[in-house]
Design a protein around this motif. Structure first.
Motif, PDB file in Angstrom:
ATOM      1  N   ASN A  28       0.826  -1.206   0.000  1.00 51.91           N
ATOM      2  CA  ASN A  28       0.000   0.000   0.000  1.00 51.91           C
ATOM      3  C   ASN A  28       0.857   1.252   0.000  1.00 51.91           C
ATOM      4  O   ASN A  28       1.995   1.240   0.446  1.00 51.91           O
ATOM      5  N   LYS A  29       0.254   2.327  -0.483  1.00 47.55           N
ATOM      6  CA  LYS A  29       0.885   3.636  -0.396  1.00 47.55           C
ATOM      7  C   LYS A  29      -0.045   4.521   0.427  1.00 47.55           C
ATOM      8  O   LYS A  29      -1.234   4.613   0.137  1.00 47.55           O
ATOM      9  N   PHE A  30       0.505   5.149   1.435  1.00 50.86           N
ATOM     10  CA  PHE A  30      -0.283   5.975   2.332  1.00 50.86           C
ATOM     11  C   PHE A  30       0.021   7.438   2.070  1.00 50.86           C
ATOM     12  O   PHE A  30       1.171   7.842   2.026  1.00 50.86           O
ATOM     13  N   GLU A  31      -1.029   8.221   1.900  1.00 52.07           N
ATOM     14  CA  GLU A  31      -0.882   9.639   1.598  1.00 52.07           C
ATOM     15  C   GLU A  31      -0.556  10.474   2.835  1.00 52.07           C
ATOM     16  O   GLU A  31       0.059  11.526   2.735  1.00 52.07           O
ATOM     17  N   ASN A  32      -1.027  10.022   3.999  1.00 56.96           N
ATOM     18  CA  ASN A  32      -0.788  10.774   5.226  1.00 56.96           C
ATOM     19  C   ASN A  32      -0.804   9.820   6.436  1.00 56.96           C
ATOM     20  O   ASN A  32      -1.070   8.624   6.289  1.00 56.96           O
ATOM     21  N   GLU A  33      -0.512  10.364   7.596  1.00 60.41           N
ATOM     22  CA  GLU A  33      -0.439   9.544   8.806  1.00 60.41           C
ATOM     23  C   GLU A  33      -1.797   8.976   9.209  1.00 60.41           C
ATOM     24  O   GLU A  33      -1.872   7.891   9.773  1.00 60.41           O
ATOM     25  N   GLU A  34      -2.860   9.692   8.916  1.00 59.79           N
ATOM     26  CA  GLU A  34      -4.194   9.214   9.274  1.00 59.79           C
ATOM     27  C   GLU A  34      -4.542   7.931   8.508  1.00 59.79           C
ATOM     28  O   GLU A  34      -5.078   6.987   9.081  1.00 59.79           O
ATOM     29  N   GLN A  35      -4.227   7.882   7.227  1.00 59.72           N
ATOM     30  CA  GLN A  35      -4.466   6.672   6.443  1.00 59.72           C
ATOM     31  C   GLN A  35      -3.640   5.503   6.976  1.00 59.72           C
ATOM     32  O   GLN A  35      -4.130   4.387   7.067  1.00 59.72           O
ATOM     33  N   LEU A  36      -2.402   5.779   7.319  1.00 58.30           N
ATOM     34  CA  LEU A  36      -1.539   4.750   7.893  1.00 58.30           C
ATOM     35  C   LEU A  36      -2.102   4.260   9.215  1.00 58.30           C
ATOM     36  O   LEU A  36      -2.144   3.055   9.475  1.00 58.30           O
ATOM     37  N   ASP A  37      -2.563   5.182  10.065  1.00 61.43           N
ATOM     38  CA  ASP A  37      -3.117   4.815  11.368  1.00 61.43           C
ATOM     39  C   ASP A  37      -4.357   3.939  11.219  1.00 61.43           C
ATOM     40  O   ASP A  37      -4.497   2.921  11.905  1.00 61.43           O
ATOM     41  N   VAL A  38      -5.243   4.290  10.309  1.00 65.83           N
ATOM     42  CA  VAL A  38      -6.460   3.502  10.073  1.00 65.83           C
ATOM     43  C   VAL A  38      -6.094   2.111   9.561  1.00 65.83           C
ATOM     44  O   VAL A  38      -6.610   1.099  10.037  1.00 65.83           O
ATOM     45  N   ALA A  39      -5.183   2.046   8.600  1.00 65.83           N
ATOM     46  CA  ALA A  39      -4.767   0.753   8.044  1.00 65.83           C
ATOM     47  C   ALA A  39      -4.057  -0.095   9.085  1.00 65.83           C
ATOM     48  O   ALA A  39      -4.286  -1.302   9.163  1.00 65.83           O
ATOM     49  N   LEU A  40      -3.224   0.513   9.900  1.00 70.23           N
ATOM     50  CA  LEU A  40      -2.519  -0.198  10.958  1.00 70.23           C
ATOM     51  C   LEU A  40      -3.495  -0.806  11.956  1.00 70.23           C
ATOM     52  O   LEU A  40      -3.406  -1.991  12.287  1.00 70.23           O
ATOM     53  N   ASN A  41      -4.445  -0.027  12.428  1.00 69.46           N
ATOM     54  CA  ASN A  41      -5.440  -0.534  13.377  1.00 69.46           C
ATOM     55  C   ASN A  41      -6.289  -1.639  12.769  1.00 69.46           C
ATOM     56  O   ASN A  41      -6.573  -2.640  13.418  1.00 69.46           O
ATOM     57  N   ARG A  42      -6.693  -1.452  11.525  1.00 70.23           N
ATOM     58  CA  ARG A  42      -7.495  -2.469  10.853  1.00 70.23           C
ATOM     59  C   ARG A  42      -6.692  -3.767  10.689  1.00 70.23           C
ATOM     60  O   ARG A  42      -7.203  -4.863  10.887  1.00 70.23           O
ATOM     61  N   TYR A  43      -5.413  -3.630  10.344  1.00 69.46           N
ATOM     62  CA  TYR A  43      -4.565  -4.817  10.167  1.00 69.46           C
ATOM     63  C   TYR A  43      -4.381  -5.572  11.479  1.00 69.46           C
ATOM     64  O   TYR A  43      -4.602  -6.770  11.545  1.00 69.46           O
ATOM     65  N   VAL A  44      -4.002  -4.866  12.524  1.00 71.24           N
ATOM     66  CA  VAL A  44      -3.683  -5.531  13.795  1.00 71.24           C
ATOM     67  C   VAL A  44      -4.939  -6.039  14.489  1.00 71.24           C
ATOM     68  O   VAL A  44      -5.017  -7.208  14.876  1.00 71.24           O
ATOM     69  N   TYR A  45      -5.930  -5.185  14.668  1.00 75.87           N
ATOM     70  CA  TYR A  45      -7.083  -5.547  15.488  1.00 75.87           C
ATOM     71  C   TYR A  45      -8.150  -6.351  14.761  1.00 75.87           C
ATOM     72  O   TYR A  45      -8.932  -7.039  15.403  1.00 75.87           O
ATOM     73  N   VAL A  46      -8.187  -6.262  13.449  1.00 79.62           N
ATOM     74  CA  VAL A  46      -9.186  -7.036  12.709  1.00 79.62           C
ATOM     75  C   VAL A  46      -8.527  -8.214  12.001  1.00 79.62           C
ATOM     76  O   VAL A  46      -8.798  -9.378  12.297  1.00 79.62           O
ATOM     77  N   TRP A  47      -7.644  -7.933  11.049  1.00 76.68           N
ATOM     78  CA  TRP A  47      -7.070  -8.992  10.220  1.00 76.68           C
ATOM     79  C   TRP A  47      -6.146  -9.915  11.009  1.00 76.68           C
ATOM     80  O   TRP A  47      -6.345 -11.122  11.045  1.00 76.68           O
ATOM     81  N   TYR A  48      -5.134  -9.382  11.652  1.00 78.60           N
ATOM     82  CA  TYR A  48      -4.100 -10.215  12.278  1.00 78.60           C
ATOM     83  C   TYR A  48      -4.648 -10.999  13.472  1.00 78.60           C
ATOM     84  O   TYR A  48      -4.314 -12.160  13.662  1.00 78.60           O
ATOM     85  N   ASN A  49      -5.491 -10.403  14.278  1.00 82.09           N
ATOM     86  CA  ASN A  49      -5.973 -11.068  15.488  1.00 82.09           C
ATOM     87  C   ASN A  49      -7.253 -11.884  15.302  1.00 82.09           C
ATOM     88  O   ASN A  49      -7.486 -12.821  16.056  1.00 82.09           O
ATOM     89  N   HIS A  50      -8.094 -11.535  14.340  1.00 76.52           N
ATOM     90  CA  HIS A  50      -9.396 -12.194  14.232  1.00 76.52           C
ATOM     91  C   HIS A  50      -9.605 -13.022  12.963  1.00 76.52           C
ATOM     92  O   HIS A  50     -10.464 -13.896  12.947  1.00 76.52           O
ATOM     93  N   ILE A  51      -8.863 -12.750  11.898  1.00 70.71           N
ATOM     94  CA  ILE A  51      -9.120 -13.428  10.625  1.00 70.71           C
ATOM     95  C   ILE A  51      -7.947 -14.284  10.176  1.00 70.71           C
ATOM     96  O   ILE A  51      -8.126 -15.419   9.743  1.00 70.71           O
ATOM     97  N   ARG A  52      -6.734 -13.747  10.265  1.00 72.25           N
ATOM     98  CA  ARG A  52      -5.550 -14.423   9.722  1.00 72.25           C
ATOM     99  C   ARG A  52      -5.156 -15.630  10.577  1.00 72.25           C
ATOM    100  O   ARG A  52      -4.873 -15.498  11.759  1.00 72.25           O
ATOM    101  N   PRO A  53      -5.122 -16.844   9.997  1.00 75.83           N
ATOM    102  CA  PRO A  53      -4.677 -18.016  10.764  1.00 75.83           C
ATOM    103  C   PRO A  53      -3.171 -17.987  10.998  1.00 75.83           C
ATOM    104  O   PRO A  53      -2.419 -17.466  10.173  1.00 75.83           O
ATOM    105  N   HIS A  54      -2.756 -18.535  12.127  1.00 70.67           N
ATOM    106  CA  HIS A  54      -1.340 -18.556  12.493  1.00 70.67           C
ATOM    107  C   HIS A  54      -0.880 -20.000  12.638  1.00 70.67           C
ATOM    108  O   HIS A  54      -1.569 -20.828  13.242  1.00 70.67           O
TER     109      HIS A  54
END
Length: 69
Positions: A28-54
């Motif tokens: 991904n390419k992030f235009e500003n810190e807010e986009q990065l923050d939203v993507a980071l939270n979505r990745y960690v709290y939704v994808w990595y912890n709840h969807i992605r198998p380990h």
């Protein structure tokens, strides 16, 4: 716990950072810190912890692995 300076101390975080950079940052390419923050939270709290198998917990997500016991 191992002694200070042992290379295995940081192994779990190194694995996380590798996944994080490979699955989010490099794709991904992030235009500003807010986009990065939203993507980071979505990745960690939704994808990595709840969807992605380990692999270390039998193909379960961390959320499912904690709630089973």
């Amino acid at each position: 716990m191992s002694k200070s300076g042992c290379p295995y101390d940081h192994a779990p975080m190194e694995i996380f950072y590798k996944s994080f950079k490979t699955e989010l940052i490099y794709l991904n390419k992030f235009e500003n810190e807010e986009q990065l923050d939203v993507a980071l939270n979505r990745y960690v709290y939704v994808w990595y912890n709840h969807i992605r198998p380990h692999t270390f917990n039998g193909g379960l997500t961390p959320f499912k692995a904690v709630n089973i016991s």
